[in-house]
Write a protein that holds these residues in place. Structure first.
Motif, PDB file in Angstrom:
ATOM      1  N   MET A  89      19.414  -0.176 -27.043  1.00 61.22           N
ATOM      2  CA  MET A  89      18.613  -1.279 -26.522  1.00 61.22           C
ATOM      3  C   MET A  89      19.305  -2.613 -26.778  1.00 61.22           C
ATOM      4  O   MET A  89      19.323  -3.504 -25.918  1.00 61.22           O
ATOM      5  CB  MET A  89      17.208  -1.261 -27.140  1.00 61.22           C
ATOM      6  N   HIS A  90      19.863  -2.768 -27.954  1.00 61.93           N
ATOM      7  CA  HIS A  90      20.582  -3.998 -28.300  1.00 61.93           C
ATOM      8  C   HIS A  90      21.792  -4.197 -27.390  1.00 61.93           C
ATOM      9  O   HIS A  90      22.085  -5.323 -26.946  1.00 61.93           O
ATOM     10  CB  HIS A  90      21.016  -3.942 -29.772  1.00 61.93           C
ATOM     11  N   THR A  91      22.481  -3.112 -27.082  1.00 60.62           N
ATOM     12  CA  THR A  91      23.643  -3.196 -26.185  1.00 60.62           C
ATOM     13  C   THR A  91      23.214  -3.628 -24.788  1.00 60.62           C
ATOM     14  O   THR A  91      23.871  -4.461 -24.152  1.00 60.62           O
ATOM     15  CB  THR A  91      24.350  -1.830 -26.125  1.00 60.62           C
ATOM     16  N   PHE A  92      22.097  -3.066 -24.306  1.00 54.31           N
ATOM     17  CA  PHE A  92      21.589  -3.474 -22.988  1.00 54.31           C
ATOM     18  C   PHE A  92      21.203  -4.950 -23.000  1.00 54.31           C
ATOM     19  O   PHE A  92      21.551  -5.699 -22.063  1.00 54.31           O
ATOM     20  CB  PHE A  92      20.386  -2.625 -22.590  1.00 54.31           C
ATOM     21  N   MET A  93      20.464  -5.384 -24.018  1.00 54.11           N
ATOM     22  CA  MET A  93      20.033  -6.780 -24.074  1.00 54.11           C
ATOM     23  C   MET A  93      21.217  -7.723 -24.226  1.00 54.11           C
ATOM     24  O   MET A  93      21.187  -8.851 -23.711  1.00 54.11           O
ATOM     25  CB  MET A  93      19.047  -6.978 -25.228  1.00 54.11           C
ATOM     26  N   THR A  94      22.270  -7.266 -24.885  1.00 54.83           N
ATOM     27  CA  THR A  94      23.488  -8.078 -24.980  1.00 54.83           C
ATOM     28  C   THR A  94      24.091  -8.295 -23.605  1.00 54.83           C
ATOM     29  O   THR A  94      24.498  -9.418 -23.245  1.00 54.83           O
ATOM     30  CB  THR A  94      24.505  -7.404 -25.916  1.00 54.83           C
ATOM     31  N   ALA A  95      24.145  -7.228 -22.817  1.00 52.16           N
ATOM     32  CA  ALA A  95      24.664  -7.359 -21.452  1.00 52.16           C
ATOM     33  C   ALA A  95      23.794  -8.298 -20.630  1.00 52.16           C
ATOM     34  O   ALA A  95      24.304  -9.152 -19.875  1.00 52.16           O
ATOM     35  CB  ALA A  95      24.737  -5.988 -20.791  1.00 52.16           C
ATOM     36  N   LEU A  96      22.483  -8.173 -20.762  1.00 54.67           N
ATOM     37  CA  LEU A  96      21.566  -9.022 -20.004  1.00 54.67           C
ATOM     38  C   LEU A  96      21.765 -10.492 -20.362  1.00 54.67           C
ATOM     39  O   LEU A  96      21.959 -11.344 -19.483  1.00 54.67           O
ATOM     40  CB  LEU A  96      20.122  -8.608 -20.289  1.00 54.67           C
ATOM     41  N   VAL A  97      21.697 -10.805 -21.641  1.00 56.75           N
ATOM     42  CA  VAL A  97      21.777 -12.200 -22.084  1.00 56.75           C
ATOM     43  C   VAL A  97      23.153 -12.788 -21.798  1.00 56.75           C
ATOM     44  O   VAL A  97      23.277 -13.909 -21.288  1.00 56.75           O
ATOM     45  CB  VAL A  97      21.413 -12.313 -23.574  1.00 56.75           C
ATOM     46  N   ASN A  98      24.200 -12.047 -22.084  1.00 55.17           N
ATOM     47  CA  ASN A  98      25.547 -12.578 -21.871  1.00 55.17           C
ATOM     48  C   ASN A  98      25.886 -12.729 -20.390  1.00 55.17           C
ATOM     49  O   ASN A  98      26.732 -13.542 -20.012  1.00 55.17           O
ATOM     50  CB  ASN A  98      26.586 -11.692 -22.555  1.00 55.17           C
ATOM     51  N   THR A  99      25.220 -11.955 -19.538  1.00 58.76           N
ATOM     52  CA  THR A  99      25.443 -12.085 -18.101  1.00 58.76           C
ATOM     53  C   THR A  99      24.805 -13.360 -17.564  1.00 58.76           C
ATOM     54  O   THR A  99      25.378 -14.033 -16.700  1.00 58.76           O
ATOM     55  CB  THR A  99      24.861 -10.867 -17.361  1.00 58.76           C
ATOM     56  N   TYR A 100      23.650 -13.707 -18.088  1.00 56.97           N
ATOM     57  CA  TYR A 100      22.919 -14.867 -17.558  1.00 56.97           C
ATOM     58  C   TYR A 100      23.168 -16.165 -18.327  1.00 56.97           C
ATOM     59  O   TYR A 100      22.844 -17.247 -17.826  1.00 56.97           O
ATOM     60  CB  TYR A 100      21.420 -14.566 -17.511  1.00 56.97           C
ATOM     61  N   TYR A 101      23.729 -16.066 -19.524  1.00 57.99           N
ATOM     62  CA  TYR A 101      24.020 -17.265 -20.320  1.00 57.99           C
ATOM     63  C   TYR A 101      25.501 -17.245 -20.699  1.00 57.99           C
ATOM     64  O   TYR A 101      25.941 -16.340 -21.419  1.00 57.99           O
ATOM     65  CB  TYR A 101      23.150 -17.314 -21.573  1.00 57.99           C
ATOM     66  N   ALA A 102      26.233 -18.223 -20.243  1.00 57.30           N
ATOM     67  CA  ALA A 102      27.684 -18.239 -20.452  1.00 57.30           C
ATOM     68  C   ALA A 102      28.062 -18.455 -21.908  1.00 57.30           C
ATOM     69  O   ALA A 102      29.124 -18.012 -22.348  1.00 57.30           O
ATOM     70  CB  ALA A 102      28.321 -19.318 -19.578  1.00 57.30           C
TER      71      ALA A 102
END
Length: 594
Positions: free
Chosen positions: A393-406
């Motif tokens: 779950m943490h890995t998924f949320m990392t991808a989500l946040v890092n994709t939308y916030y530079a």
């Protein structure tokens, strides 16, 4: 304004529609943008007029009110009731079979503890219990290792390691302790080997003394200097003469003490889950609805995770808490006590603290992982099974946040995220929530989102859902209450008389089966598919679909490990004399259930 609330029908429609046509109609998710913020703010302001805060349903933080808020509740009640209704058909059939004369005949009138294991013979296991009653639960329940390891699996939220120098809650004669553990109490404490579980506060809440009895026990556990096993040391009743039981007592006295403790522990677990999963996640979600644009990817993820969530508390209030409701019927404490206790756990922060109860933070604070003093636990089944899920779950949320916030600054520049922090800490009444000053990095946002995913899945399902009928409420060791007053002197015999009679047991198992969700096992409602929402993913950037595929693969692999779990050459699994499969990602749902 068109709030996005997705159901199976809309997902099916999306799946059948040509992608190129959908892309022309879809509004893609974006974070807060100064160029578009005026328009987004108008939508948010309109939404805030339609969803407001009302009294907390069943205690705790405010529940949704207003036209839109009540609409959400009614929509979610349909989801909740549909899943519960499907399970009720399964459960009713099992109860009918259990009530048959031929089924009752083999129970021998429940004269011995072993007779209680026959309640499950040919009933419940293949239908209401999605993984079956855990092997070992009906044969090894008298073992001390069985009892102690329940603290590290079926309810991992009550136990903590006592710190060297801490004042001992109660004392035991050194000779008795040394005979059991090989060291006296002070030495165990100094060496970081002594643990404590405290349910004594329950005695301050209303009990149901008409037929059901409970005391509010507390207990010591220890890591054995001899073999490293986690074992029970003593149980105190906190009832009248305040007896202290140990393994040095007679087998019947000690077994009765374990049943008394487990009745309290089961009650604590259920209302820790109610306040710590439902109350907390609802406060987070409702504040997000009122502050984030419907085009914000963070709100989209929260909507996915909170599928059907607002429909659960109303059902609990209608069937659990009233006079004569399910709590009064099956537990040693009343439904009013359950509501008050839930509110206490939430407002005190015991279950309600957001940051303080982050997965690893909580376990580290209680000395269950990374101990400052003392040996690590040789086995910690909850952590072993929850960690791979949390990591994915943490890995998924990392991808989500890092994709939308530079970068980190982009998080601090998102006015909607900052407004969410203010709202949660204000009228939503979240406890220990990040503030706009501390929500200053991508890592902080990732941790918060991962925690919400953890709350609605692993944190919830370890205590509720399938866990009850398959593990946590299995008789004879795990009654909801005793059915005669707690003893005031030692010397108990025929301890089966403290447990419910036949009809009450069948009703108890039937009620535990209501919370189970065997029909969801192996479907797209399991944790494997937590982020697998086709329409949501179409509106996300492509990297999120890639992250979802990786998450599904990780959960599928993890499920295979849990499904294939067995006993080792010592008759143990994860250091326990029973198999525990509660957190199988292809069986447990990806969202809250009743």
């Amino acid at each position: 304004m068109k709030p996005v609330y997705f159901f199976a029908a809309s997902i099916a429609t999306v799946a059948a529609a040509p992608v190129e046509h959908l892309e022309k109609r879809l509004v893609f998710y974006t974070v807060s943008n100064p160029l578009l913020q005026v328009v987004r703010n108008v939508d948010i302001a309109a939404k805030r007029l339609l969803i407001s805060y009302g009294p907390g349903t069943g205690g705790g933080p405010p529940s949704p009110a207003g036209v839109l808020g009540l609409s959400y509740v009614e929509t979610d009640k349909l989801i909740t009731n549909a899943e519960l209704g499907a399970q009720a058909l399964v459960d009713y059939n099992d109860r009918t079979a259990a009530n048959a004369d031929t089924a009752k005949a083999k129970l021998n009138g429940l004269q011995t503890l072993d007779d209680y294991t026959k309640l499950y013979d040919g009933n419940w296991e293949a239908t209401s219990a999605p993984t079956g009653i855990g092997p070992g639960l009906l044969t090894n329940y008298t073992q001390d290792l069985f009892f102690s390891m329940q603290r590290l699996s079926t309810n991992p939220y009550a136990i903590r390691r006592l710190a060297p120098g801490e004042t001992l809650p109660f004392t035991i004669d050194d000779t008795v302790v040394e005979g059991i553990a090989g060291q006296n109490l002070a030495t165990l404490l100094a060496n970081g080997r002594l643990f404590y579980a405290d349910h004594s506060g329950l005695k301050d809440f209303e009990t149901d003394q008409s037929a059901n009895y409970a005391g509010g026990c507390d207990a010591y556990f220890y890591i054995s200097p001899a073999n490293g096993q986690f074992l029970p040391l003593a149980i105190r009743t906190n009832y009248h003469s305040n007896l202290i039981y140990t393994p040095a007592d007679t087998a019947d006295d000690w077994m009765l003490a374990k049943m008394m403790f487990n009745a309290d522990d089961l009650f604590m677990a259920q209302f820790y889950h109610f306040s710590g999963s439902h109350f907390v996640s609802e406060a987070i979600f409702q504040s997000a609805i009122r502050t984030l644009s419907e085009e914000h990817p963070i709100l989209a993820i929260l909507r996915r995770l909170m599928y059907g969530a607002f429909g659960i508390r109303p059902l609990a209030v209608s069937v659990l808490f009233p006079v004569g409701g399910l709590i009064d019927k099956h537990f040693g404490y009343s439904g009013r006590a359950a509501e008050g206790y839930s509110n206490y756990l939430y407002t005190s922060g015991i279950s309600g603290a957001v940051q303080g109860n982050y997965f690893k933070t909580d376990l580290r604070r209680r000395g269950l992982i990374d101990p400052v003093v003392g040996p690590p636990l040789t086995h910690f089944p909850f952590y072993e099974d929850a960690l791979p899920i949390w990591t994915a779950m943490h890995t998924f949320m990392t991808a989500l946040v890092n994709t939308y916030y530079a970068n980190d600054a982009a998080v601090g520049a998102d006015n909607e995220i900052l407004a969410w922090m203010d709202e949660a800490n204000g009228p939503a009444e979240a406890v220990d929530f990040p503030t706009r000053a501390t929500m200053n990095s991508r890592a902080k946002l990732i941790d918060l989102l991962t925690h919400v995913a953890h709350l609605v899945s692993t944190a919830h399902h370890v205590l509720n859902t399938n866990a009850l009928i398959t593990n946590g409420a299995v008789l004879p060791l795990n009654p909801g209450a005793l059915h005669k007053p707690l003893p005031t002197t030692k010397g108990a015999t025929n301890i089966a008389q403290y447990l419910p009679p036949v009809d009450a047991c069948i009703s108890y198992i039937f009620t535990m089966g209501f919370f189970s969700r065997p029909l969801l096992a192996g479907t797209d409602r399991t944790m494997v598919h937590m982020f697998d929402d086709p329409l949501m993913l179409l509106r996300m950037k492509p990297a999120i679909s890639t992250a979802n595929n990786a998450f599904k693969a990780a959960m599928t692999a993890r499920s295979a490990i849990v499904k294939n779990r067995g006993f080792d050459s010592n008759g143990l699994s994860q250091g326990m004399p029973f198999l525990w499969k509660t957190l199988d990602p292809d069986v447990a749902p990806w969202s809250l259930t009743v």
